[in-house]
Design a protein around this motif. Sequence first.
Motif, PDB file in Angstrom:
ATOM      1  N   LEU A 272       0.827  -1.206   0.000  1.00 35.40           N
ATOM      2  CA  LEU A 272       0.000   0.000   0.000  1.00 35.40           C
ATOM      3  C   LEU A 272       0.860   1.255   0.000  1.00 35.40           C
ATOM      4  N   ILE A 273       1.970   1.213   0.722  1.00 35.26           N
ATOM      5  CA  ILE A 273       2.854   2.378   0.819  1.00 35.26           C
ATOM      6  C   ILE A 273       3.603   2.599  -0.493  1.00 35.26           C
ATOM      7  N   GLU A 274       4.004   1.521  -1.160  1.00 32.65           N
ATOM      8  CA  GLU A 274       4.850   1.643  -2.350  1.00 32.65           C
ATOM      9  C   GLU A 274       4.062   1.773  -3.646  1.00 32.65           C
ATOM     10  N   GLN A 275       2.784   1.417  -3.673  1.00 38.16           N
ATOM     11  CA  GLN A 275       2.022   1.413  -4.926  1.00 38.16           C
ATOM     12  C   GLN A 275       1.878   2.824  -5.500  1.00 38.16           C
ATOM     13  N   THR A 276       1.753   2.879  -6.823  1.00 39.79           N
ATOM     14  CA  THR A 276       1.632   4.152  -7.544  1.00 39.79           C
ATOM     15  C   THR A 276       0.453   4.132  -8.516  1.00 39.79           C
ATOM     16  N   VAL A 277      -0.568   3.334  -8.207  1.00 39.55           N
ATOM     17  CA  VAL A 277      -1.702   3.169  -9.110  1.00 39.55           C
ATOM     18  C   VAL A 277      -2.385   4.491  -9.463  1.00 39.55           C
ATOM     19  N   PRO A 278      -2.626   5.410  -8.497  1.00 37.99           N
ATOM     20  CA  PRO A 278      -3.263   6.676  -8.881  1.00 37.99           C
ATOM     21  C   PRO A 278      -2.488   7.458  -9.940  1.00 37.99           C
ATOM     22  N   VAL A 279      -1.158   7.400  -9.898  1.00 36.46           N
ATOM     23  CA  VAL A 279      -0.352   8.071 -10.925  1.00 36.46           C
ATOM     24  C   VAL A 279      -0.523   7.358 -12.260  1.00 36.46           C
ATOM     25  N   GLN A 280      -0.512   6.041 -12.222  1.00 37.33           N
ATOM     26  CA  GLN A 280      -0.576   5.255 -13.451  1.00 37.33           C
ATOM     27  C   GLN A 280      -1.895   5.441 -14.194  1.00 37.33           C
ATOM     28  N   LEU A 281      -2.976   5.704 -13.464  1.00 38.98           N
ATOM     29  CA  LEU A 281      -4.285   5.862 -14.087  1.00 38.98           C
ATOM     30  C   LEU A 281      -4.611   7.309 -14.435  1.00 38.98           C
TER      31      LEU A 281
END
Length: 784
Positions: A272-281
């Motif tokens: 959860l800390i390392e994910q970057t999904v909001p940037v990717q979308l």
Amino acid sequence: MRKTLLTTLLALVAVVSAWGEDVKVAAQSGGLTATLKTGASMSLTIENYGHRVFTFDNIALTANGKSCSKQGKVSKVTRNTVAETLRPVVPLKQAEIKNRYNEATVTFRDGSALVVRVMDNAVAYRWLLPKTKNATTKVDGEQVVMRPADGFVAHYQTCGSFNTSYEEPYQHKPLAEWQASGHLATLPALFSAADDSDQQVLVGESDVNDYPHMFLRGEAEGVKAVFPNYPEQWEPAGDRSEKITKEGDYIALHKGQQLPWRWAVVTDSRGLIEQTVPVQLARRSVLGDTSWIKPGQVSWEWWNGAAPYGPDVNFKAGCNYETYCYFADFAAHYGIRYILLDEGWAKSTRDPFHGNDDLRLPDLIKYCDSIGVKIILWLPWLAVEQNFDTLFKTYAEWGITAVKIDFMDHADQWMNDFYRRVVAEAAKYKIIVDFHGAFTPSGLEYEYPNLISYEGVRGLEQMGGCVPENTTFLPFIRNAVGAADFTPGGMLNMQPEHYRSERPNSAAMGTRCFQMALYVVLESGLQMLADNPTRYYQNDDCTRYIASVPTTWDETRCLAAKAGEYVVVAKRKGEQWFIGGITNGQPRDLTLKLDFLDMGKHQLTAYSDGVSADYQAMHYNKKVSDVNNTSYVNIHMARNGGWAGVVTPFLTKEMKRQMAASGSKGPLRLVEGPGPIRPIDSEQVFEIVEQMPSFPGGFVAMKDFLESNLKYPDEECVSGRTIVSFIVEKDGSRSNVCVTKALSPLCDKEAVRLIKSMPRWVPGKQNGHLVRVHYNVPVSFRAK
């Protein structure tokens, strides 16, 4: 954000005419799969290595009075595989982000479509509206029900209505209890497995353009998506709010085809800390030149009541010229980029063009510019809307480069469009924007990276309502979707049972190290220093650490975490690693492995909770030690405590290059601090040491000496700052006194005279030995 590599590996189109067609999409890594079941009732089921973890159920959309998808009759499926590298303009986690996914676009007979995207750690879907001759589509409603697997606990932020600033505390309930409660909640929301598997599902939205934001409501059939209706008419309510007088029976009037992404991240606490999904979308940046966008730290006056005190304060504190000059001097001394003029700077909150009579705004802007500090002006959103055509142009002419806009407190389509209009107009005049009283980020900040931060968080301004038990959830939920202007930095620290506080003597719950660690743990392009400059001067060692922490990062690694309980992160900027950890009401003892460091010797400067911090929250200890990439560090965090540190290489890559070029093999000694550690001999002049030299009586006494003994040259009429450099010798005398930043010949001469007239200093020490230390002192001049 620039796309540097985009490889379309596969694009297949299957023409079908099936009823109830199942479409499966798998991640490139093979772990996650998503299965879209079409038909009269559509669902998207997510499995992780074959086990169901989450389902978006009852997916439906109604537009222009008709149900989209024709009851799920599919006409074609288009598949695509993508790999690319993203570089955000304002990198809050990673300077480079690997974005890879498989995707299927499922087109229905009526021309609508559902796009399903599966990344290595997330599944997302979005609706595409049918193409029509009309420029605008009326979206009547959108449906989806969130169904995690059995045994998950929900963590969500309740709100009484759609009129919310997204600052409520989190609730933590089994799914059945949320459903029974009927609670309305904001996004994002977190679902955690109740067993010891540490499986986490974070749900949110991205690319919310020309559309309202989604809320969730617990109902008998599940946790359902709900939306505020479109506000057809509204009127001002006071100086900072609105009253909606007429609502439509629909949620949006949408231009184009793409509706927002709905996504679920499937991972563990560290993920959860390392994910970057909001940037990717998110959409890619529409701005060309972004060199003017300057993230940084901010000295903020509201939390401390704009009330500095002490022997160096010889003026009436308040929202006036003298007080803000004091804040600016403080900012300049510690290398802080901005000061914020919050509510009170203007003569009227309805008039954004005239400062109060005591402010002397043009003089203040000029003075701040002269010492390298920029001003952020606070504004209620209604004043922005009512002066939209001239506001940003005027501020640019004044030299204002940033604004804080407050009290929107709505998330319907009209208000969402207001955010977009603001950042687009501000970008024309190279002004950055910080939204308060705001909803949570959903991608606009990447399309317009001058949108530097949002509030939408239960932060320090909530005083007694900002408790560590809630704050420890923020990195896993709110801050996991984008910048959060939490406003940390309280120097009066208390355990919750001892808390008593109100402005101007504001206090922060948790230990001193908890507050220090937040500068590493939390993410925001603007990071406030909320407390009084006087307190920061009194706690110079802590302040120097806080002021050294960057606001953007090259790399982020989570070293240890359990959602809502504790987290320890390491973040790299250049060749330095900053480490921060916080815990809830339970003390923690953890062992950190430093295998992320480069080869070679490094120095760790660490701030840890003192033995009495569980009672006297301001108790902390500082330790400097040698480490390398095989080292382990044992850390202790008291209840509601923290741990903060910085790791600096013994020799930077540039120093090694210079030594190799010169053939130097000189003796080396470790020096502490954020700067590089240099080769020295016995007479080496240090930049930063364990015990820095100090003026007798401390920093406040030095400021009092300077102000009491400065003789402003009669011939001069300039304001600004001269920086004087010198060496504090082992006996406390000063040598090599010279001007490193000039203001004017007469002012520079007076500044040198002042430094030479000082009494002997307390000399610096390293490893218990007296050493020579280089020092800079700014001397401020204000035109009479």
